[in-house]
Design a protein around this motif. Structure first.
Motif, PDB file in Angstrom:
ATOM      1  N   GLU A 174       0.828  -1.208   0.000  1.00  0.00           N
ATOM      2  CA  GLU A 174       0.000   0.000   0.000  1.00  0.00           C
ATOM      3  C   GLU A 174       0.859   1.252   0.000  1.00  0.00           C
ATOM      4  OE1 GLU A 174      -2.771  -0.079   3.186  1.00  0.00           O
ATOM      5  OE2 GLU A 174      -3.648  -1.979   2.571  1.00  0.00           O
ATOM      6  N   LEU A 175       1.929   1.262   0.781  1.00  0.00           N
ATOM      7  CA  LEU A 175       2.816   2.418   0.818  1.00  0.00           C
ATOM      8  C   LEU A 175       3.537   2.614  -0.509  1.00  0.00           C
ATOM      9  CD1 LEU A 175       4.341   2.150   4.406  1.00  0.00           C
ATOM     10  CD2 LEU A 175       2.600   3.730   3.582  1.00  0.00           C
ATOM     11  N   GLU A 176       3.942   1.544  -1.134  1.00  0.00           N
ATOM     12  CA  GLU A 176       4.601   1.650  -2.437  1.00  0.00           C
ATOM     13  C   GLU A 176       3.647   2.213  -3.485  1.00  0.00           C
ATOM     14  OE1 GLU A 176       7.757   1.187  -3.517  1.00  0.00           O
ATOM     15  OE2 GLU A 176       8.292   0.972  -1.410  1.00  0.00           O
ATOM     16  N   ALA A 177       2.372   1.861  -3.384  1.00  0.00           N
ATOM     17  CA  ALA A 177       1.390   2.378  -4.332  1.00  0.00           C
ATOM     18  C   ALA A 177       1.206   3.886  -4.159  1.00  0.00           C
ATOM     19  CB  ALA A 177       0.062   1.659  -4.163  1.00  0.00           C
ATOM     20  N   LEU A 178       1.281   4.363  -2.933  1.00  0.00           N
ATOM     21  CA  LEU A 178       1.126   5.793  -2.661  1.00  0.00           C
ATOM     22  C   LEU A 178       2.382   6.591  -2.971  1.00  0.00           C
ATOM     23  CD1 LEU A 178      -0.815   5.747   0.725  1.00  0.00           C
ATOM     24  CD2 LEU A 178      -1.686   6.380  -1.533  1.00  0.00           C
ATOM     25  N   LYS A 179       3.501   5.923  -3.051  1.00  0.00           N
ATOM     26  CA  LYS A 179       4.786   6.603  -3.207  1.00  0.00           C
ATOM     27  C   LYS A 179       4.862   7.459  -4.472  1.00  0.00           C
ATOM     28  CE  LYS A 179       9.541   5.250  -3.704  1.00  0.00           C
ATOM     29  NZ  LYS A 179      10.458   4.133  -3.620  1.00  0.00           N
ATOM     30  N   ASP A 180       4.332   6.976  -5.575  1.00  0.00           N
ATOM     31  CA  ASP A 180       4.400   7.687  -6.846  1.00  0.00           C
ATOM     32  C   ASP A 180       3.134   8.473  -7.157  1.00  0.00           C
ATOM     33  OD1 ASP A 180       6.965   6.723  -7.330  1.00  0.00           O
ATOM     34  OD2 ASP A 180       6.192   4.874  -8.204  1.00  0.00           O
ATOM     35  N   ASP A 181       2.228   8.564  -6.218  1.00  0.00           N
ATOM     36  CA  ASP A 181       0.976   9.263  -6.419  1.00  0.00           C
ATOM     37  C   ASP A 181       1.211  10.778  -6.408  1.00  0.00           C
ATOM     38  OD1 ASP A 181      -1.792   9.463  -6.764  1.00  0.00           O
ATOM     39  OD2 ASP A 181      -2.117   9.689  -4.607  1.00  0.00           O
ATOM     40  N   ALA A 182       0.584  11.511  -7.324  1.00  0.00           N
ATOM     41  CA  ALA A 182       0.752  12.967  -7.422  1.00  0.00           C
ATOM     42  C   ALA A 182       0.209  13.678  -6.185  1.00  0.00           C
ATOM     43  CB  ALA A 182       0.067  13.481  -8.675  1.00  0.00           C
ATOM     44  N   THR A 230       0.092  12.507  -3.161  1.00  0.00           N
ATOM     45  CA  THR A 230       1.043  12.291  -2.069  1.00  0.00           C
ATOM     46  C   THR A 230       2.205  13.263  -2.180  1.00  0.00           C
ATOM     47  OG1 THR A 230       0.461   9.955  -2.018  1.00  0.00           O
ATOM     48  CG2 THR A 230       2.506  10.582  -0.945  1.00  0.00           C
ATOM     49  N   GLN A 231       2.707  13.448  -3.387  1.00  0.00           N
ATOM     50  CA  GLN A 231       3.834  14.363  -3.582  1.00  0.00           C
ATOM     51  C   GLN A 231       3.444  15.806  -3.249  1.00  0.00           C
ATOM     52  OE1 GLN A 231       6.923  13.292  -4.244  1.00  0.00           O
ATOM     53  NE2 GLN A 231       7.516  15.382  -3.817  1.00  0.00           N
ATOM     54  N   ARG A 232       2.239  16.218  -3.652  1.00  0.00           N
ATOM     55  CA  ARG A 232       1.777  17.572  -3.316  1.00  0.00           C
ATOM     56  C   ARG A 232       1.647  17.753  -1.814  1.00  0.00           C
ATOM     57  NH1 ARG A 232      -1.791  16.688  -7.586  1.00  0.00           N
ATOM     58  NH2 ARG A 232      -3.498  16.371  -6.132  1.00  0.00           N
ATOM     59  N   ALA A 233       1.116  16.740  -1.124  1.00  0.00           N
ATOM     60  CA  ALA A 233       0.960  16.828   0.334  1.00  0.00           C
ATOM     61  C   ALA A 233       2.319  16.916   1.017  1.00  0.00           C
ATOM     62  CB  ALA A 233       0.177  15.630   0.860  1.00  0.00           C
ATOM     63  N   LEU A 234       3.260  16.109   0.573  1.00  0.00           N
ATOM     64  CA  LEU A 234       4.600  16.166   1.158  1.00  0.00           C
ATOM     65  C   LEU A 234       5.255  17.515   0.891  1.00  0.00           C
ATOM     66  CD1 LEU A 234       5.903  12.590   0.326  1.00  0.00           C
ATOM     67  CD2 LEU A 234       5.349  13.507   2.580  1.00  0.00           C
ATOM     68  N   ASP A 235       5.107  18.026  -0.319  1.00  0.00           N
ATOM     69  CA  ASP A 235       5.667  19.338  -0.631  1.00  0.00           C
ATOM     70  C   ASP A 235       5.040  20.435   0.215  1.00  0.00           C
ATOM     71  OD1 ASP A 235       7.397  18.300  -2.464  1.00  0.00           O
ATOM     72  OD2 ASP A 235       6.180  18.834  -4.215  1.00  0.00           O
ATOM     73  N   TYR A 236       3.731  20.340   0.424  1.00  0.00           N
ATOM     74  CA  TYR A 236       3.024  21.361   1.188  1.00  0.00           C
ATOM     75  C   TYR A 236       3.493  21.386   2.647  1.00  0.00           C
ATOM     76  CZ  TYR A 236      -0.694  24.030   3.338  1.00  0.00           C
ATOM     77  OH  TYR A 236      -1.397  24.964   4.060  1.00  0.00           O
ATOM     78  N   TYR A 237       3.605  20.208   3.254  1.00  0.00           N
ATOM     79  CA  TYR A 237       3.936  20.165   4.672  1.00  0.00           C
ATOM     80  C   TYR A 237       5.433  20.177   4.956  1.00  0.00           C
ATOM     81  CZ  TYR A 237      -0.947  19.392   5.670  1.00  0.00           C
ATOM     82  OH  TYR A 237      -2.296  19.553   5.779  1.00  0.00           O
ATOM     83  N   LEU A 238       6.235  19.661   4.073  1.00  0.00           N
ATOM     84  CA  LEU A 238       7.668  19.569   4.348  1.00  0.00           C
ATOM     85  C   LEU A 238       8.496  20.627   3.637  1.00  0.00           C
ATOM     86  CD1 LEU A 238       8.078  15.700   4.222  1.00  0.00           C
ATOM     87  CD2 LEU A 238       7.710  17.158   6.211  1.00  0.00           C
ATOM     88  N   LYS A 239       7.959  21.190   2.563  1.00  0.00           N
ATOM     89  CA  LYS A 239       8.680  22.211   1.824  1.00  0.00           C
ATOM     90  C   LYS A 239       7.754  23.403   1.582  1.00  0.00           C
ATOM     91  CE  LYS A 239      11.079  18.747  -0.905  1.00  0.00           C
ATOM     92  NZ  LYS A 239      11.329  18.304  -2.278  1.00  0.00           N
ATOM     93  N   PRO A 240       7.462  24.204   2.591  1.00  0.00           N
ATOM     94  CA  PRO A 240       6.518  25.307   2.389  1.00  0.00           C
ATOM     95  C   PRO A 240       7.009  26.346   1.399  1.00  0.00           C
ATOM     96  CG  PRO A 240       7.453  25.381   4.586  1.00  0.00           C
ATOM     97  CD  PRO A 240       7.918  24.116   3.954  1.00  0.00           C
ATOM     98  N   ALA A 241       8.322  26.517   1.255  1.00  0.00           N
ATOM     99  CA  ALA A 241       8.838  27.501   0.310  1.00  0.00           C
ATOM    100  C   ALA A 241       8.523  27.094  -1.121  1.00  0.00           C
ATOM    101  CB  ALA A 241      10.337  27.664   0.498  1.00  0.00           C
ATOM    102  N   VAL A 242       8.458  25.786  -1.395  1.00  0.00           N
ATOM    103  CA  VAL A 242       8.144  25.306  -2.733  1.00  0.00           C
ATOM    104  C   VAL A 242       6.656  25.493  -3.017  1.00  0.00           C
ATOM    105  CG1 VAL A 242       8.054  23.254  -4.198  1.00  0.00           C
ATOM    106  CG2 VAL A 242      10.026  23.657  -2.739  1.00  0.00           C
ATOM    107  N   SER A 243       5.821  25.304  -2.017  1.00  0.00           N
ATOM    108  CA  SER A 243       4.383  25.362  -2.207  1.00  0.00           C
ATOM    109  C   SER A 243       3.858  26.789  -2.297  1.00  0.00           C
ATOM    110  CB  SER A 243       3.676  24.652  -1.058  1.00  0.00           C
ATOM    111  OG  SER A 243       4.076  23.317  -1.000  1.00  0.00           O
ATOM    112  N   GLN A 244       4.538  27.740  -1.658  1.00  0.00           N
ATOM    113  CA  GLN A 244       4.051  29.103  -1.608  1.00  0.00           C
ATOM    114  C   GLN A 244       4.890  29.993  -2.519  1.00  0.00           C
ATOM    115  OE1 GLN A 244       4.492  29.985   2.506  1.00  0.00           O
ATOM    116  NE2 GLN A 244       2.875  28.602   3.158  1.00  0.00           N
ATOM    117  N   PRO A 245       4.244  30.890  -3.287  1.00  0.00           N
ATOM    118  CA  PRO A 245       5.021  31.802  -4.116  1.00  0.00           C
ATOM    119  C   PRO A 245       5.770  32.804  -3.237  1.00  0.00           C
ATOM    120  CG  PRO A 245       2.704  32.364  -4.199  1.00  0.00           C
ATOM    121  CD  PRO A 245       2.817  31.081  -3.417  1.00  0.00           C
ATOM    122  N   PRO A 246       6.917  33.299  -3.686  1.00  0.00           N
ATOM    123  CA  PRO A 246       7.671  34.253  -2.876  1.00  0.00           C
ATOM    124  C   PRO A 246       6.884  35.553  -2.700  1.00  0.00           C
ATOM    125  CG  PRO A 246       8.652  34.019  -5.054  1.00  0.00           C
ATOM    126  CD  PRO A 246       7.564  32.992  -4.944  1.00  0.00           C
TER     127      PRO A 246
END
Length: 87
Positions: free
Chosen positions: A16-24, A26-42
């Protein structure tokens, strides 16, 4: 004494985790919570903000008046010992 045994993880969970790994999503959620500078415009840095209901001409006239007052104050502070009056 008890021996240490290796606990194997459940394989269903790994699949189940491997199936979620390449999901778009999932990537957006990780970017939002772990990389706020990437998710928000300057943020744009502004020196000052003019209200929308003020025309450009009116804003420029007001800015010129403020500059004129500032220059007048500097001149009067510098010339207080001479008694000269400047506008």
């Amino acid at each position: 004494m008890t021996s240490i045994t290796k606990i194997t993880p459940e394989t269903e969970l790994d699949i189940e985790l491997e199936a979620l790994k390449d999901d778009a999503a999932t990537q957006r959620a990780l970017d939002y919570y772990l990389k706020p500078a990437v998710s928000q415009p300057p943020q744009e840095k502004k020196v000052f903000v003019v209200s929308d209901d003020v025309s450009q001409e009116e804003a420029m006239v007001t800015a010129c008046e403020y500059l004129r007052c500032g220059v007048s104050m500097v001149h009067s502070a510098a010339d207080t010992h001479q008694g000269a009056h400047r506008d």
